[in-house]
Motif scaffolding. Structure first.
Motif, PDB file in Angstrom:
ATOM      1  N   GLY A   1     -42.258 -16.022 -46.016  1.00 24.88           N
ATOM      2  CA  GLY A   1     -42.430 -14.589 -45.809  1.00 24.88           C
ATOM      3  C   GLY A   1     -41.935 -13.769 -46.981  1.00 24.88           C
ATOM      4  N   ARG A   2     -42.042 -14.311 -48.167  1.00 28.51           N
ATOM      5  CA  ARG A   2     -41.634 -13.617 -49.389  1.00 28.51           C
ATOM      6  C   ARG A   2     -42.827 -13.540 -50.330  1.00 28.51           C
ATOM      7  NH1 ARG A   2     -36.565 -12.543 -50.619  1.00 28.51           N
ATOM      8  NH2 ARG A   2     -34.954 -13.208 -49.210  1.00 28.51           N
ATOM      9  N   VAL A   3     -42.777 -12.592 -51.245  1.00 29.91           N
ATOM     10  CA  VAL A   3     -43.838 -12.456 -52.235  1.00 29.91           C
ATOM     11  C   VAL A   3     -43.537 -13.390 -53.400  1.00 29.91           C
ATOM     12  CG1 VAL A   3     -44.992 -10.894 -53.841  1.00 29.91           C
ATOM     13  CG2 VAL A   3     -44.290 -10.078 -51.585  1.00 29.91           C
ATOM     14  N   SER A   4     -44.462 -14.266 -53.702  1.00 29.90           N
ATOM     15  CA  SER A   4     -44.358 -15.130 -54.879  1.00 29.90           C
ATOM     16  C   SER A   4     -45.033 -14.389 -56.026  1.00 29.90           C
ATOM     17  CB  SER A   4     -45.046 -16.469 -54.612  1.00 29.90           C
ATOM     18  OG  SER A   4     -44.412 -17.144 -53.563  1.00 29.90           O
ATOM     19  N   SER A   5     -44.257 -14.029 -57.043  1.00 31.34           N
ATOM     20  CA  SER A   5     -44.758 -13.143 -58.086  1.00 31.34           C
ATOM     21  C   SER A   5     -44.521 -13.694 -59.481  1.00 31.34           C
ATOM     22  CB  SER A   5     -44.071 -11.779 -57.962  1.00 31.34           C
ATOM     23  OG  SER A   5     -44.402 -10.945 -59.043  1.00 31.34           O
ATOM     24  N   VAL A   6     -45.510 -13.520 -60.337  1.00 29.32           N
ATOM     25  CA  VAL A   6     -45.366 -13.911 -61.730  1.00 29.32           C
ATOM     26  C   VAL A   6     -44.316 -13.031 -62.417  1.00 29.32           C
ATOM     27  CG1 VAL A   6     -47.240 -12.462 -62.620  1.00 29.32           C
ATOM     28  CG2 VAL A   6     -46.646 -14.573 -63.800  1.00 29.32           C
ATOM     29  N   ASP A   7     -44.153 -11.807 -61.950  1.00 29.97           N
ATOM     30  CA  ASP A   7     -43.120 -10.933 -62.519  1.00 29.97           C
ATOM     31  C   ASP A   7     -41.719 -11.479 -62.248  1.00 29.97           C
ATOM     32  OD1 ASP A   7     -45.124  -9.333 -63.413  1.00 29.97           O
ATOM     33  OD2 ASP A   7     -44.719  -7.658 -62.057  1.00 29.97           O
ATOM     34  N   ASP A   8     -41.528 -12.106 -61.101  1.00 34.43           N
ATOM     35  CA  ASP A   8     -40.238 -12.734 -60.811  1.00 34.43           C
ATOM     36  C   ASP A   8     -39.954 -13.856 -61.811  1.00 34.43           C
ATOM     37  OD1 ASP A   8     -40.026 -11.014 -58.691  1.00 34.43           O
ATOM     38  OD2 ASP A   8     -40.363 -12.540 -57.143  1.00 34.43           O
ATOM     39  N   VAL A   9     -40.969 -14.632 -62.131  1.00 33.26           N
ATOM     40  CA  VAL A   9     -40.815 -15.718 -63.104  1.00 33.26           C
ATOM     41  C   VAL A   9     -40.415 -15.137 -64.459  1.00 33.26           C
ATOM     42  CG1 VAL A   9     -42.008 -17.566 -64.346  1.00 33.26           C
ATOM     43  CG2 VAL A   9     -42.435 -17.238 -61.904  1.00 33.26           C
ATOM     44  N   LEU A  10     -41.099 -14.083 -64.875  1.00 30.59           N
ATOM     45  CA  LEU A  10     -40.783 -13.457 -66.168  1.00 30.59           C
ATOM     46  C   LEU A  10     -39.360 -12.906 -66.197  1.00 30.59           C
ATOM     47  CD1 LEU A  10     -44.147 -11.549 -66.769  1.00 30.59           C
ATOM     48  CD2 LEU A  10     -43.374 -13.659 -67.889  1.00 30.59           C
ATOM     49  N   LEU A  11     -38.963 -12.240 -65.127  1.00 29.75           N
ATOM     50  CA  LEU A  11     -37.613 -11.672 -65.081  1.00 29.75           C
ATOM     51  C   LEU A  11     -36.543 -12.752 -64.989  1.00 29.75           C
ATOM     52  CD1 LEU A  11     -38.179  -8.585 -62.776  1.00 29.75           C
ATOM     53  CD2 LEU A  11     -37.538  -8.547 -65.192  1.00 29.75           C
ATOM     54  N   ASN A  12     -36.790 -13.809 -64.231  1.00 33.60           N
ATOM     55  CA  ASN A  12     -35.823 -14.917 -64.133  1.00 33.60           C
ATOM     56  C   ASN A  12     -35.605 -15.556 -65.496  1.00 33.60           C
ATOM     57  OD1 ASN A  12     -36.969 -16.185 -60.886  1.00 33.60           O
ATOM     58  ND2 ASN A  12     -35.732 -14.411 -61.370  1.00 33.60           N
ATOM     59  N   ALA A  13     -36.697 -15.811 -66.230  1.00 36.69           N
ATOM     60  CA  ALA A  13     -36.585 -16.418 -67.560  1.00 36.69           C
ATOM     61  C   ALA A  13     -35.900 -15.455 -68.531  1.00 36.69           C
ATOM     62  CB  ALA A  13     -37.956 -16.824 -68.076  1.00 36.69           C
ATOM     63  N   ALA A  14     -36.247 -14.178 -68.455  1.00 35.23           N
ATOM     64  CA  ALA A  14     -35.616 -13.185 -69.329  1.00 35.23           C
ATOM     65  C   ALA A  14     -34.116 -13.096 -69.067  1.00 35.23           C
ATOM     66  CB  ALA A  14     -36.266 -11.818 -69.134  1.00 35.23           C
ATOM     67  N   GLY A  15     -33.718 -13.172 -67.816  1.00 34.63           N
ATOM     68  CA  GLY A  15     -32.292 -13.134 -67.484  1.00 34.63           C
ATOM     69  C   GLY A  15     -31.537 -14.310 -68.071  1.00 34.63           C
TER      70      GLY A  15
ATOM     71  N   LEU B   1     -38.042 -21.800 -71.438  1.00 28.27           N
ATOM     72  CA  LEU B   1     -38.964 -22.747 -70.796  1.00 28.27           C
ATOM     73  C   LEU B   1     -38.352 -23.370 -69.549  1.00 28.27           C
ATOM     74  CD1 LEU B   1     -40.674 -24.641 -73.766  1.00 28.27           C
ATOM     75  CD2 LEU B   1     -41.710 -23.029 -72.165  1.00 28.27           C
ATOM     76  N   LEU B   2     -37.092 -23.766 -69.640  1.00 28.24           N
ATOM     77  CA  LEU B   2     -36.428 -24.355 -68.479  1.00 28.24           C
ATOM     78  C   LEU B   2     -36.330 -23.346 -67.338  1.00 28.24           C
ATOM     79  CD1 LEU B   2     -34.901 -26.661 -67.079  1.00 28.24           C
ATOM     80  CD2 LEU B   2     -32.808 -25.701 -68.063  1.00 28.24           C
ATOM     81  N   ALA B   3     -35.852 -22.143 -67.645  1.00 33.14           N
ATOM     82  CA  ALA B   3     -35.712 -21.118 -66.607  1.00 33.14           C
ATOM     83  C   ALA B   3     -37.077 -20.751 -66.033  1.00 33.14           C
ATOM     84  CB  ALA B   3     -35.015 -19.881 -67.170  1.00 33.14           C
ATOM     85  N   GLY B   4     -38.084 -20.677 -66.873  1.00 35.68           N
ATOM     86  CA  GLY B   4     -39.435 -20.392 -66.386  1.00 35.68           C
ATOM     87  C   GLY B   4     -39.951 -21.480 -65.464  1.00 35.68           C
ATOM     88  N   ALA B   5     -39.726 -22.738 -65.851  1.00 29.81           N
ATOM     89  CA  ALA B   5     -40.171 -23.862 -65.007  1.00 29.81           C
ATOM     90  C   ALA B   5     -39.428 -23.879 -63.679  1.00 29.81           C
ATOM     91  CB  ALA B   5     -39.970 -25.181 -65.749  1.00 29.81           C
ATOM     92  N   LEU B   6     -38.135 -23.638 -63.715  1.00 30.70           N
ATOM     93  CA  LEU B   6     -37.363 -23.588 -62.474  1.00 30.70           C
ATOM     94  C   LEU B   6     -37.821 -22.418 -61.600  1.00 30.70           C
ATOM     95  CD1 LEU B   6     -33.786 -24.366 -63.841  1.00 30.70           C
ATOM     96  CD2 LEU B   6     -35.215 -25.858 -62.428  1.00 30.70           C
ATOM     97  N   SER B   7     -38.116 -21.299 -62.220  1.00 27.15           N
ATOM     98  CA  SER B   7     -38.567 -20.135 -61.468  1.00 27.15           C
ATOM     99  C   SER B   7     -39.937 -20.369 -60.844  1.00 27.15           C
ATOM    100  CB  SER B   7     -38.599 -18.913 -62.388  1.00 27.15           C
ATOM    101  OG  SER B   7     -38.933 -17.768 -61.650  1.00 27.15           O
ATOM    102  N   VAL B   8     -40.842 -21.005 -61.572  1.00 26.96           N
ATOM    103  CA  VAL B   8     -42.150 -21.338 -61.002  1.00 26.96           C
ATOM    104  C   VAL B   8     -41.961 -22.257 -59.802  1.00 26.96           C
ATOM    105  CG1 VAL B   8     -44.275 -22.650 -61.433  1.00 26.96           C
ATOM    106  CG2 VAL B   8     -43.503 -20.949 -63.090  1.00 26.96           C
ATOM    107  N   THR B   9     -41.043 -23.188 -59.908  1.00 31.34           N
ATOM    108  CA  THR B   9     -40.747 -24.084 -58.786  1.00 31.34           C
ATOM    109  C   THR B   9     -40.259 -23.301 -57.567  1.00 31.34           C
ATOM    110  OG1 THR B   9     -40.200 -25.866 -60.326  1.00 31.34           O
ATOM    111  CG2 THR B   9     -39.382 -26.082 -58.071  1.00 31.34           C
TER     112      THR B   9
END
Length: 158
Positions: free
Chosen positions: A121-135, A102-110
């Motif tokens: 100029g970057r892609v904001s992606s829900v997949d990035d949030v999932l991978l950041n939290a998984a890591g 939850l913490l990593a997901g919240a930080l990643s969404v931020t």
């Protein structure tokens, strides 16, 4: 970094902290292991966009060159890995992996919201949030033998 952690541990020991070295080293290395990734993520890119469909970007990566997929997935897994590895060592609260996720997901969404809001100029992606939290969770699992012991409740004199 080692010097900073050592000095912080000495300061905490003088203050009567119960685990000065463990918490000082975890704090310093969690920050030092996370900041470079955040710096990289928040630097301007060339392909702005938003991707809100889960797993779409990962599917596109799977059909592309292996090197690009490896770099993208590996990099996203590493963004909060230091935090995920060291927070449970520092604090028993984060030994529960769902809290870490939850913490990593919240930080990643931020971070993704900052990428979009600052128009980097970057892609904001829900997949990035999932991978950041998984890591963060995978790193937390890797350090499980060293996690802080949960506080015992009701074991003292009554």
């Amino acid at each position: 970094m080692v010097l900073v952690a050592h000095l912080l541990a000495r300061r905490r020991a003088r203050g009567g902290h119960p685990h000065p070295a463990r918490t000082a080293y975890a704090d310093v290395f969690a920050v030092a292991g996370t900041l470079p990734w955040l710096w990289m993520i928040l630097t301007p890119g060339r392909t702005p966009g938003v991707s809100l469909v889960p797993l779409r970007d990962l599917a596109e990566l799977a059909s592309g060159p292996f090197g690009a997929a490896f770099a993208q997935v590996g990099g996203n897994l590493l963004v909060f890995a230091a935090l995920g590895a060291l927070l449970p060592i520092r604090s028993p609260y984060f030994t529960r992996l769902w809290r870490l996720a939850l913490l990593a997901g919240a930080l990643s969404v931020t971070v993704e919201a900052l990428q979009y809001g600052l128009r980097l100029g970057r892609v904001s992606s829900v997949d990035d949030v999932l991978l950041n939290a998984a890591g963060a969770v995978l790193a937390g699992l890797a350090t499980r033998p060293w996690h802080a012991a949960p506080a015992t409740v009701g074991t003292g004199p009554q």
